[in-house]
Design a protein around this motif. Structure first.
Motif, mmCIF file in Angstrom:
data_model
loop_
_atom_site.group_PDB
_atom_site.id
_atom_site.type_symbol
_atom_site.label_atom_id
_atom_site.label_comp_id
_atom_site.label_asym_id
_atom_site.label_seq_id
_atom_site.Cartn_x
_atom_site.Cartn_y
_atom_site.Cartn_z
ATOM 1 N N GLU A 18 0.300 -1.050 0.050
ATOM 2 C CA GLU A 18 -0.051 -0.560 -0.251
ATOM 3 C C GLU A 18 0.804 1.021 0.348
ATOM 4 N N SER A 19 1.734 1.230 0.524
ATOM 5 C CA SER A 19 3.398 2.895 1.191
ATOM 6 C C SER A 19 3.657 2.401 -0.527
ATOM 7 N N SER A 20 3.228 2.160 -0.971
ATOM 8 C CA SER A 20 4.125 1.893 -2.412
ATOM 9 C C SER A 20 3.702 2.019 -3.408
ATOM 10 N N GLY A 21 2.459 2.946 -3.405
ATOM 11 C CA GLY A 21 1.512 3.259 -4.091
ATOM 12 C C GLY A 21 0.940 2.963 -5.997
ATOM 13 N N GLU A 22 1.551 3.405 -6.894
ATOM 14 C CA GLU A 22 0.520 3.161 -8.095
ATOM 15 C C GLU A 22 1.776 1.590 -8.888
ATOM 16 N N ALA A 23 3.247 2.687 -8.382
ATOM 17 C CA ALA A 23 3.550 1.372 -8.972
ATOM 18 C C ALA A 23 4.632 0.212 -8.506
ATOM 19 N N GLY A 24 3.826 0.282 -7.191
ATOM 20 C CA GLY A 24 3.842 -1.160 -7.187
ATOM 21 C C GLY A 24 5.328 -1.617 -6.256
ATOM 22 N N ALA A 25 5.513 -2.703 -5.701
ATOM 23 C CA ALA A 25 6.314 -2.764 -4.884
ATOM 24 C C ALA A 25 6.994 -4.479 -4.803
ATOM 25 N N SER A 26 8.072 -4.514 -5.427
ATOM 26 C CA SER A 26 9.299 -5.325 -5.364
ATOM 27 C C SER A 26 9.375 -6.538 -4.449
ATOM 28 N N VAL A 27 9.544 -7.504 -4.198
ATOM 29 C CA VAL A 27 9.315 -8.368 -2.678
ATOM 30 C C VAL A 27 10.907 -8.052 -2.199
ATOM 31 N N ARG A 28 11.734 -7.336 -2.830
ATOM 32 C CA ARG A 28 12.786 -6.523 -2.085
ATOM 33 C C ARG A 28 11.820 -5.434 -1.105
ATOM 34 N N ASP A 29 11.122 -4.281 -2.258
ATOM 35 C CA ASP A 29 10.506 -3.574 -1.438
ATOM 36 C C ASP A 29 9.850 -4.418 0.159
ATOM 37 N N ILE A 30 8.738 -4.132 -0.089
ATOM 38 C CA ILE A 30 8.755 -5.028 1.110
ATOM 39 C C ILE A 30 8.984 -5.321 1.910
ATOM 40 N N GLN A 31 10.647 -6.077 1.663
ATOM 41 C CA GLN A 31 11.180 -7.629 2.864
ATOM 42 C C GLN A 31 11.867 -5.473 3.352
ATOM 43 N N ARG A 32 12.178 -4.926 2.301
ATOM 44 C CA ARG A 32 12.897 -3.329 3.012
ATOM 45 C C ARG A 32 12.004 -3.254 4.384
ATOM 46 N N GLU B 72 12.240 -6.181 11.296
ATOM 47 C CA GLU B 72 12.340 -7.189 11.564
ATOM 48 C C GLU B 72 12.844 -8.389 10.458
ATOM 49 N N GLU B 73 13.706 -9.021 9.681
ATOM 50 C CA GLU B 73 13.746 -9.219 8.653
ATOM 51 C C GLU B 73 13.001 -10.770 8.753
ATOM 52 N N LEU B 74 12.623 -10.521 7.646
ATOM 53 C CA LEU B 74 11.587 -11.773 7.180
ATOM 54 C C LEU B 74 12.653 -12.560 5.845
ATOM 55 N N ALA B 75 11.938 -13.839 5.950
ATOM 56 C CA ALA B 75 12.497 -14.547 4.640
ATOM 57 C C ALA B 75 11.892 -14.879 3.765
ATOM 58 N N MET B 76 12.242 -14.960 2.403
ATOM 59 C CA MET B 76 11.915 -14.371 1.308
ATOM 60 C C MET B 76 10.583 -15.301 0.838
ATOM 61 N N ASP B 77 10.312 -16.173 1.285
ATOM 62 C CA ASP B 77 9.768 -17.357 1.556
ATOM 63 C C ASP B 77 8.761 -17.371 1.889
ATOM 64 N N THR B 78 9.125 -16.924 3.261
ATOM 65 C CA THR B 78 7.831 -16.559 3.876
ATOM 66 C C THR B 78 7.071 -15.148 3.621
ATOM 67 N N LEU B 79 7.911 -13.473 2.924
ATOM 68 C CA LEU B 79 7.368 -13.420 1.871
ATOM 69 C C LEU B 79 6.455 -13.888 1.015
ATOM 70 N N GLU B 80 6.860 -14.410 0.639
ATOM 71 C CA GLU B 80 6.463 -15.283 -1.497
ATOM 72 C C GLU B 80 5.127 -15.486 -0.378
ATOM 73 N N SER B 81 5.265 -16.390 1.029
ATOM 74 C CA SER B 81 3.972 -17.334 1.017
ATOM 75 C C SER B 81 2.458 -16.226 1.446
ATOM 76 N N SER B 82 3.032 -15.143 2.269
ATOM 77 C CA SER B 82 2.012 -13.954 2.542
ATOM 78 C C SER B 82 1.812 -13.490 1.244
ATOM 79 N N LEU B 83 3.056 -13.382 0.265
ATOM 80 C CA LEU B 83 2.104 -12.290 -0.870
ATOM 81 C C LEU B 83 1.598 -13.565 -1.891
ATOM 82 N N ALA B 84 1.327 -14.547 -1.838
ATOM 83 C CA ALA B 84 0.311 -15.729 -2.282
ATOM 84 C C ALA B 84 -1.113 -15.985 -1.258
#
Length: 80
Positions: free
Chosen positions: A12-26, A34-46
């Motif tokens: 939501e904070s990324s606006g219309e441009a959207g966010a990459s997984v790295r942007d979300i992690q950052r 919190e430093e979340l693992a990529m698989d945790t983020l990908e699971s949440s995105l799904a």
């Protein structure tokens, strides 16, 4: 707040441009310390895509367009 809430907030904070997984992690690291693992983020995105809260846009994620109450009822029961 859950990881799903944090991921949604980051997208939501990324606006219309959207966010990459790295942007979300950052974003989560910077705002929730919190430093979340990529698989945790990908699971949440799904999960968020499945429930219709976000949508993929190329390699980025954006907030899904909201469906009005009337459109949801039409979709559920048809136009008849």
């Amino acid at each position: 707040m859950t990881v799903d809430d944090w991921v949604y907030e980051a997208v939501e904070s990324s606006g219309e441009a959207g966010a990459s997984v790295r942007d979300i992690q950052r974003y989560i690291d910077d705002h929730h310390y919190e430093e979340l693992a990529m698989d945790t983020l990908e699971s949440s995105l799904a999960k968020l895509v499945t429930v219709g809260r976000i949508a993929p846009h190329g390699t980025r994620w954006v907030i899904a367009e909201r469906t009005s109450k009337e459109d949801a009822l039409r979709k559920l029961f048809g136009d008849g």
